[in-house]
Design an enzyme around this catalytic site. Sequence first.
Site, PDB file in Angstrom:
ATOM      1  N   PHE A   1       2.987   0.911  -5.133  1.00 44.22           N
ATOM      2  CA  PHE A   1       3.294   0.231  -3.867  1.00 44.22           C
ATOM      3  C   PHE A   1       4.477   0.896  -3.177  1.00 44.22           C
ATOM      4  CE2 PHE A   1       1.302  -3.224  -6.315  1.00 44.22           C
ATOM      5  CZ  PHE A   1       0.284  -3.546  -5.451  1.00 44.22           C
ATOM      6  N   CYS A   2       5.421   1.362  -3.974  1.00 45.14           N
ATOM      7  CA  CYS A   2       6.608   1.970  -3.404  1.00 45.14           C
ATOM      8  C   CYS A   2       6.958   3.197  -4.236  1.00 45.14           C
ATOM      9  CB  CYS A   2       7.779   1.003  -3.401  1.00 45.14           C
ATOM     10  SG  CYS A   2       9.255   1.703  -2.656  1.00 45.14           S
ATOM     11  N   PRO A   3       6.921   4.386  -3.693  1.00 44.33           N
ATOM     12  CA  PRO A   3       6.743   4.686  -2.283  1.00 44.33           C
ATOM     13  C   PRO A   3       5.313   4.588  -1.760  1.00 44.33           C
ATOM     14  CG  PRO A   3       7.104   6.715  -3.503  1.00 44.33           C
ATOM     15  CD  PRO A   3       7.240   5.597  -4.474  1.00 44.33           C
TER      16      PRO A   3
END
Lengths: 82, 390
Positions: free
Chosen positions: A16-18
């Site tokens: 999800f992140c990044p």
Amino acid sequence: MMAAQSRRVIDSRGSFCPGPLTDLFKAYREAKNGDLLELWATDPAAKADVQAWAKKTGNIVEEIVEEQGYIRIVVRVAAKGG
Amino acid sequence: MQRVVVIGGGTGGTLAANILASKLRREIDSGLVSVTLLSETRDHIFQPANLDIAFKGADPRKYIRDERSLLSRRVEFLNEGVERVDLGRREVLTASGRSIDYRFLVIATGSKADPELIPGLAEDAYNFHTGPWDAAKIWDALQRFDRGRIVLVIAGVPHKCPPAPTEAMFLLDDYFRKRGIRDRVELTFLTPYPHAYPAKPIADVVEPLLERMGINVNTFFNIESVDPVKKRVHSLEGDEVEYDMLIAIPPHRGSSLAVRSEIGDQEGWIPADKHTMKIPDYDDSYVIGDATNIPISKSGVVAHIQAAIVAHNISSEILGFDGKKRFNGRINCPLEVGAGKALFVAGTYERPPKPMKPTRIKYLMKKSFATIYWHMLTGRLEPLFDLYFR
């Protein structure tokens, strides 16, 4: 002589992140026009993000498939210069 | 004697070694276990401060400490690099030719920003990812900058600290407002992502702020090269952007050790199980922090949590306890938005980051971590962090 086209699977499930685009861009940098990049993602934003990216840059989304628990997006690289 | 070898003296390696030394202190004192940390540099750098050094003029010397001083006396510190690891033979070969065998191995070799990977970038771009002294060059250049176009480009993914580029834009705006010359400076952010922050829920918070501050955001910009003579950045798709001062987030690579040892991909990222941090096919070898290829942000907090989990699991195995821990993909990255406010980008593998309002409290939490950091490395604060990260 033209180099052979290739297909590469990019498994970004759980990112999800990044985010899955990070993995897609990494592969895109190494790819050449005609290559297929197949992104697997669980991030719900991936579909819209990849479509927007392809539209803006001139690459082609060939296929978007909802698989069990993830989404599979196939992009044909078409926008690279040179 | 069961030896645990940790390679790398950054956040992950230092914390892992100290937690191991604490949990295994009786065994170490009685000569049954040893913990050895190898690091080719003695300087331990608090890397988040690079932003403050570059955009607020903080003194780099405040954020560098001697690695030995940060390690438990029960950790054997070897100030040398590693030439090669042989996972099959459980052997580490050091740069000086010394062979060290191990029962458990933790690789925490981090990532390296390399401006040379993009033509023209090293010649004409400043950056705050290759160390605090390079970050200080940005501050020096800003003092001399009175008018013109400053462009900040993300020149490769993945890179350390996903919030840093967006944060840098806010801090540039803050800096020129304080000097009273913001109207003479054009700020442009070039990002390969569709938004001003890779995670959409966070982009939804920061984009209106960037717009209000008059910061240009060019999305989907994949850099190809920099022309230092004409002062232009070129994209893979043929776009070009002019600048007077260029700041880059350089492309990152994993450790050359991984490539030499044939345990990583061609960029040096080492594969790992994203929950156990074990290197596939090896029960006794772990990789943590930036060095891995797992789909998660390269940040100190990730290295911190993984180090604690791996140190717990290794010591449990040595002591014969059950109760292995698993990494759930927890991230918690502060993002400063200027004017003394910040938000945190927090989530897990299963739970995407949620929008969060920037506040003064979160800014103060971010600032206080610079002080807590050195104490955190001892491992003594882990019970508190366990509660916080839950």
